[in-house]
Design an enzyme around this catalytic site. Structure first.
Site, short mmCIF file in Angstrom:
data_model
loop_
_atom_site.label_atom_id
_atom_site.label_comp_id
_atom_site.label_asym_id
_atom_site.label_seq_id
_atom_site.Cartn_x
_atom_site.Cartn_y
_atom_site.Cartn_z
N ASN A 9 104.23 -24.27 3.56
CA ASN A 9 104.06 -24.58 4.87
C ASN A 9 103.12 -24.85 5.39
O ASN A 9 102.33 -23.80 5.91
CB ASN A 9 105.48 -24.42 5.31
N LYS A 11 102.07 -25.70 8.47
CA LYS A 11 102.41 -25.78 9.60
C LYS A 11 100.94 -26.81 10.04
O LYS A 11 101.73 -27.38 9.83
CB LYS A 11 102.62 -24.09 10.09
N HIS A 92 112.93 -23.90 11.10
CA HIS A 92 112.10 -22.38 11.04
C HIS A 92 111.71 -21.93 12.53
O HIS A 92 111.90 -21.92 14.07
CB HIS A 92 110.42 -23.27 11.59
N GLU A 94 109.67 -20.73 14.55
CA GLU A 94 108.24 -20.98 15.16
C GLU A 94 108.66 -21.72 15.87
O GLU A 94 108.61 -21.73 17.17
CB GLU A 94 106.87 -21.11 14.43
N GLU A 162 113.71 -16.47 6.58
CA GLU A 162 112.77 -15.60 6.95
C GLU A 162 112.72 -14.62 7.60
O GLU A 162 112.62 -15.01 8.96
CB GLU A 162 111.76 -17.33 7.12
N GLY A 168 103.74 -13.95 8.53
CA GLY A 168 102.79 -13.79 8.53
C GLY A 168 101.87 -12.88 9.46
O GLY A 168 100.83 -12.85 9.73
N SER A 207 104.92 -13.59 4.41
CA SER A 207 104.35 -12.89 3.83
C SER A 207 104.63 -13.27 2.38
O SER A 207 103.28 -11.74 1.71
CB SER A 207 103.70 -11.37 4.55
P1 PGA Z 1 103.60 -16.92 6.30
O1 PGA Z 1 104.71 -17.67 7.22
O2 PGA Z 1 104.05 -16.98 4.87
O3 PGA Z 1 102.06 -17.32 6.50
O4 PGA Z 1 104.30 -15.48 6.38
C1 PGA Z 1 105.87 -18.31 6.06
C2 PGA Z 1 106.61 -19.33 6.80
O5 PGA Z 1 106.91 -19.00 7.89
O6 PGA Z 1 107.58 -20.02 5.86
#
Ligand code: PGA
Length: 247
Positions: A9, A11, A92, A94, A162, A168, A207
């Site tokens: 992803n 983003k 997601h 976010e 997640e 992140g 992560s």
């Molecule tokens: P990350 O993000 O691997 O940077 O922690 C995962 C995600 O949001 O899908």
């Protein structure tokens, strides 16, 4: 048998120049034919990414829940599909947080994706306060029940667990915590859709790196990973694909 799926992803990152990373990712995917490899890019990069014809499945990070209409700035699933997307992430954390997407919105988005011929990766996950209060499984299974689309089956749907606090941050749950949550998600899926639950792939996200992928992918009922930061370059993403393939 559920095939492993390693999905990236990007983003709000990337550019046309960055699409060169797909070539290295595609080479790794060729060495790992038993693993499905996919990258969700920003909308503007779907067409040029798909036109590279690398064999890596290209997807979007969101679609609107409606087929068309007066929704300024939004993109429908059919539009993403026409640009070359084969799947979309929906729900997601976010977007749930930044755009206020509800479970009902997420369900509509997943159903819109399917109607346009896309697969969907539906995301669920608890915030740290939920985990600290001991209600992570209750929160996640409620999200799942609220956002699960009609006709859920592994033919087109995957679920990504997640934990929001792991995204992140460089922090990950333990293998035991991931396994326990994935078992709870599988059990809830069985309650909701019966046998079809067994075909749905459950991804872990948050992560994931080349250093921890093998361990996380070995947790109970983990069929793959959804990867943010470590999907931006082939150098970081390829070791995760290799871990899934046991290379
Ligand atoms: P990350 O993000 O691997 O940077 O922690 C995962 C995600 O949001 O899908």
């Amino acid at each position: 048998m559920r095939r492993k799926l390693i999905a990236g992803n990007w983003k709000m990152n990337g550019s046309r120049a960055a699409l060169a990373e797909l070539d290295g990712i595609a080479a790794a995917a060729t060495r790992a034919p038993e693993v499905d490899v996919a990258i969700a890019v920003p909308f503007t990069l779907i067409a040029p990414a798909a036109e590279r014809e690398t064999g890596v499945s290209i997807g979007s990070q969101d679609v609107h829940g409606a087929a068309k209409g007066a929704h300024t700035g939004c993109v429908s699933a059919a539009m993403a599909a026409e640009a070359g997307a084969r799947f979309s992430i929906v729900g997601h954390s976010e977007r749930r947080a930044d755009q206020g997407e509800t479970d009902a919105d997420v369900r509509a988005k997943a159903e819109a994706a399917r109607a346009a011929g896309l697969s969907a990766i539906l995301c669920v996950g608890e915030v740290l306060a939920d985990r600290d209060a001991g209600r992570a499984e209750a929160v996640v299974t409620a999200q799942l029940a609220g956002s699960l689309p009609e006709g859920a089956s592994g033919e087109w749907l995957s679920i990504a667990y997640e934990p929001v606090w792991a995204i992140g941050t460089g922090r990950t749950p333990t293998v035991e915590e991931v396994g326990a949550m994935h078992r709870a998600i599988r059990a809830e899926l069985r309650r909701l859709v019966g046998e079809a639950a067994d075909s749905v792939r459950l991804l872990y996200g948050g992560s994931v790196t080349g250093d921890n992928a093998a361990e996380l992918l070995a947790a109970d009922d983990v069929d793959g990973a959804l990867v943010g930061g470590a999907s931006l370059t082939a150098a970081k993403f390829v070791p995760i694909v290799e871990a899934a393939a046991g290379l």
